[in-house]
Design an enzyme around this catalytic site. Structure first.
Site, PDB file in Angstrom:
ATOM      1  N   SER A   4       0.820  -1.225   0.000  1.00 55.33           N
ATOM      2  CA  SER A   4       0.000   0.000   0.000  1.00 55.33           C
ATOM      3  C   SER A   4       0.847   1.265   0.000  1.00 55.33           C
ATOM      4  O   SER A   4       1.533   1.537  -0.964  1.00 55.33           O
ATOM      5  CB  SER A   4      -0.959   0.008   1.197  1.00 55.33           C
ATOM      6  OG  SER A   4      -1.574  -1.235   1.339  1.00 55.33           O
TER       7      SER A   4
ATOM      8  N   HIS B 209      -3.198  -1.441  -4.329  1.00 53.75           N
ATOM      9  CA  HIS B 209      -4.673  -1.474  -4.301  1.00 53.75           C
ATOM     10  C   HIS B 209      -5.215  -0.066  -4.115  1.00 53.75           C
ATOM     11  O   HIS B 209      -4.487   0.835  -3.686  1.00 53.75           O
ATOM     12  CB  HIS B 209      -5.166  -2.408  -3.183  1.00 53.75           C
ATOM     13  CG  HIS B 209      -4.829  -1.908  -1.813  1.00 53.75           C
ATOM     14  ND1 HIS B 209      -5.624  -1.022  -1.133  1.00 53.75           N
ATOM     15  CD2 HIS B 209      -3.767  -2.147  -1.016  1.00 53.75           C
ATOM     16  CE1 HIS B 209      -5.072  -0.753   0.027  1.00 53.75           C
ATOM     17  NE2 HIS B 209      -3.934  -1.412   0.127  1.00 53.75           N
TER      18      HIS B 209
END
Lengths: 239, 83
Positions: free
Chosen positions: A119, A142
Site C-alpha cells: 500500500s 490497491h
C-alpha cells in the site's frame, strides 16, 4: 594510591544504582565504534497517521522519522541513507510525507523492500534514488480506502479519488512504471481473493518498472557507496 | 461472543489508557528510546529510535534490556536533550 585503586575496583564490580545513573546520564563509556557514514531508516509495521494505534501494533511514527530525516540532511558526517521497508502500509498522508522527505534529501538514498512493502509502502520504496526488492518480498497495490465516519455523498468519492491521484502521481514520477500499468495493477480483479488490486512479487515489481533491481542489503550498500563516490566527485568538480 | 463486522478488533474493544501510559519516550545515552515500565523505576527498552546502525550494536540500548529510570530524570531528559 593503592587504596584508591581498590576502591574504584570495588565500585566497578557492584552494579550499583550509581553506575546505572551514570549510564543513563550518558557518562559511561559507550563502545567506540567509528561513526557510520551511512544511516538506516526502517519503515516497520503500520505507518501511523494522526491517530495513535493501540500499543500492541508495531508502528512507524512520522513524528519520530521526520526529525531523523532532517538530522540526516543536516549532519555533514552522514553521506547516505538506506531505507529498509517491511510494512503493511497505513496512513496515506503520513506515508506521503515520509516519501516526500526522503525524495527531497540531497544525499544519496537507496531502499530495500524485505518481506512486504504494501500500500503506502510503495511510494516510500520508490522515493529513493534507487530501489531494491528481495526476491521473496511483495508489494500490494490497491485503491485507497477510508476507515471511520464516511459521509455518503459524491464529494467523498471525489476526495478519495484526488487522494489516490496524489499517490499515483508520486509513484509514476519516482519510478519507471507507466501510469496506465500502475492503474491496471491497482484496479485488477481476481488477483486478491476478496479485494481489488495486485500482489506484486519481487521480480514482477522490477519487470513492471516499479522497483529498479532484485537484491538485498549487499547490493544496496554497493549501489549507495557508488552514489556517494559520484556525489563526492561532482563536489570536487564544483570546487 | 461472536462478532461479525468489518471493523478491526481495536475499534470495538478500545484498549484502556493504561496501555498507552505504559510506554514512554525517553533519552538514554543521548539516544531516543521507547521504554515499557516494568515496575517502580525499572523499565524495559522496547524500541531504539536511531538511524545510526552502530547504536544497534550497543548492548545497553538493545531492546529487552531492563534499565532503571526515575521521573525527575525523565523530565530532565525530555526537556534537555533535543539539541
Amino acid at each position: 594510591m593503592d587504596k584508591h585503586r581498590n576502591d574504584t575496583k570495588e565500585k566497578d564490580s557492584q552494579p550499583s544504582s550509581l553506575v546505572e545513573k551514570i549510564q543513563q546520564l550518558g557518562q559511561s563509556n559507550i563502545p567506540n565504534n567509528p561513526d557510520s557514514n551511512i544511516h538506516v531508516l526502517s519503515i516497520i509495521g503500520q505507518v501511523e497517521g494522526h491517530v495513535q494505534l493501540p500499543p500492541q501494533n508495531k508502528t512507524t511514527k512520522y513524528e519520530h522519522l521526520i526529525p531523523q530525516i532532517v538530522a540526516i540532511e543536516q549532519n555533514p558526517k552522514i553521506e547516505g541513507l538506506v531505507v529498509i521497508l517491511n510494512t503493511v502500509g497505513g496512513d496515506v498522508e503520513a506515508g506521503l510525507a515520509l516519501s516526500e522527505m526522503i525524495a527531497s534529501l540531497s544525499k544519496p538514498t537507496v531502499s530495500v523492500v524485505l518481506g512486504g512493502g504494501h500500500s503506502i509502502g510503495v511510494p516510500i520504496a520508490v522515493s529513493t534514488d534507487y530501489s531494491f526488492i528481495a526476491p521473496s518480498a511483495t508489494m500490494t497495490i490497491h485503491p485507497i480506502r477510508l476507515t471511520g465516519l464516511v459521509i455518503g455523498v459524491p464529494q467523498t468519492f471525489e476526495y478519495i479519488d484526488k487522494m489516490q491521484e496524489r499517490v499515483l502521481n508520486f509513484v509514476t514520477e519516482h519510478s519507471n512504471i507507466e501510469e496506465e500499468k500502475l492503474k491496471e495493477l491497482m484496479f485488477e480483479k481476481g488477483n486478491l481473493t476478496r479485494d481489488i488490486g495486485t500482489n506484486v512479487v519481487g521480480e514482477d515489481a522490477v519487470k513492471y518498472g516499479l522497483i529498479n533491481e532484485v537484491g538485498g542489503i549487499s547490493g544496496a550498500m554497493a549501489r549507495l557507496n557508488k552514489f556517494i563516490e559520484q556525489s563526492k566527485g561532482t563536489e570536487d568538480f564544483v570546487q | 461472543m461472536i462478532l461479525y463486522t468489518p471493523l478491526s478488533y481495536e475499534d470495538i474493544h478500545q484498549p484502556s489508557t493504561d496501555e498507552y501510559q505504559k510506554y514512554q519516550l525517553i533519552s538514554l545515552q543521548q539516544k531516543q528510546c521507547i521504554v515499557e515500565k516494568v515496575s517502580g523505576d525499572k523499565a524495559r527498552i522496547v524500541q531504539l529510535l536511531s538511524t545510526n546502525p552502530n547504536d544497534f550494536l550497543n548492548q545497553q540500548l538493545s531492546p529487552g534490556s531492563v534499565i532503571s529510570i526515575s521521573d525527575e530524570q525523565n523530565d530532565q531528559n525530555l526537556s534537555g536533550e533535543y539539541s
